[in-house]
Design an enzyme around this catalytic site. Structure first.
Site, PDB file in Angstrom:
ATOM      1  N   ASP A   1      -4.564 -13.252   6.626  1.00 20.62           N
ATOM      2  CA  ASP A   1      -3.249 -13.899   6.571  1.00 20.62           C
ATOM      3  C   ASP A   1      -2.748 -14.134   7.996  1.00 20.62           C
ATOM      4  O   ASP A   1      -3.251 -13.533   8.953  1.00 20.62           O
ATOM      5  CB  ASP A   1      -2.295 -12.996   5.791  1.00 20.62           C
TER       6      ASP A   1
ATOM      7  N   ASP B   1       1.166 -15.192   9.214  1.00 20.13           N
ATOM      8  CA  ASP B   1       2.505 -14.696   9.523  1.00 20.13           C
ATOM      9  C   ASP B   1       2.651 -13.242   9.092  1.00 20.13           C
ATOM     10  O   ASP B   1       2.419 -12.906   7.932  1.00 20.13           O
ATOM     11  CB  ASP B   1       3.571 -15.537   8.810  1.00 20.13           C
TER      12      ASP B   1
ATOM     13  N   ASP C   1      -0.324  -8.663   4.856  1.00 23.10           N
ATOM     14  CA  ASP C   1       0.836  -7.833   5.171  1.00 23.10           C
ATOM     15  C   ASP C   1       1.803  -7.690   4.022  1.00 23.10           C
ATOM     16  O   ASP C   1       2.872  -7.116   4.204  1.00 23.10           O
ATOM     17  CB  ASP C   1       1.589  -8.411   6.380  1.00 23.10           C
TER      18      ASP C   1
END
Length: 229
Positions: free
Chosen positions: A19, A21, A182
């Site tokens: 991922d 961001d 995240d």
């Protein structure tokens, strides 16, 4: 010590999907700058970083809906949405990367994954036109065989489709692919696709505790992944 269960043993991985961001780059500053430029044009109050932190991760459309619900008068969101999205995308293209920083340990972690022979893809809900220049600006683009944004497939994470399609593009199977993210978006998509999932302890998890998410393990920095893979 491995964080993985026997069903997700590290020696089974041929590839990793990472991922963007909140996992590789702290981009909240970019989001805040673009959103507040948009809100100035709409004559609406600004948003701050803590509020935005809890809103990001599900794509630009979801972000704009969330921001308008946060600052606009009740009942006006629908009328404002299309102009708000257009102006946000315009401003984000301009600020992309200016107010963001690479998290400590990210280049080292990616290098360790590549050194173990894993094929890497970046998969984000951010539009592809923003993801690619950001990776280039931060010197991370060279690590990835493929880059897919939220507009690359018919559906976004937490739907499993983007992970399944990314595995196909990498020439690997979900069972031999590790998802690194995240948030619960990444974990839910990975579980549904059949990928193992490792989550970082920082980042943006919609304001919820990350360690409450169903994952195979957690790291405080991507450079901790080397001994696990």
């Amino acid at each position: 010590m491995s964080f993985f269960s026997n069903s997700a043993a590290p020696d089974r991985f041929d590839a990793a999907i990472v991922d963007l961001d909140g996992t590789m780059i702290d981009t909240v500053g970019d989001f805040v700058a673009a959103l507040n430029r948009m809100l100035d044009e709409l004559g609406l109050p600004h948003v701050d970083a803590p509020a935005v932190n809890a809103m990001v991760g599900k794509g630009s459309e979801h972000l704009i809906h969330s921001v308008l619900r946060h600052v606009a008068a009740p009942g006006t969101e629908a009328a404002l949405y299309h102009r708000a999205l257009q102006r946000y995308l315009h401003h984000y293209l301009d600020v992309n990367g200016r107010h963001s920083t690479v998290y400590a340990g990210v280049p080292e972690g990616l290098q360790a994954l590549r050194a173990r022979g894993l094929r890497l893809a970046c998969l984000t809900n951010k539009p592809t036109a923003f993801a690619r220049p950001l990776l280039t600006a931060k010197g991370l683009d060279g690590f990835f065989d493929r880059v897919f944004g939220g507009d690359a497939f018919e559906r976004k994470k937490p739907d499993p489709l983007p992970l399944i399609k990314t595995c196909e593009a990498l020439g690997t199977s979900p069972a031999r692919t590790l998802m690194i993210g995240d948030s619960s978006n990444d974990a839910r998509a990975a579980r549904a696709a059949g990928c193992a999932v490792m989550l970082v302890s920082y980042g943006y998890n919609h304001g919820e505790p990350i360690r409450a998410v169903d994952a195979d393990g957690f790291v405080d920095s991507l450079d901790e992944l080397g001994p696990l893979i």
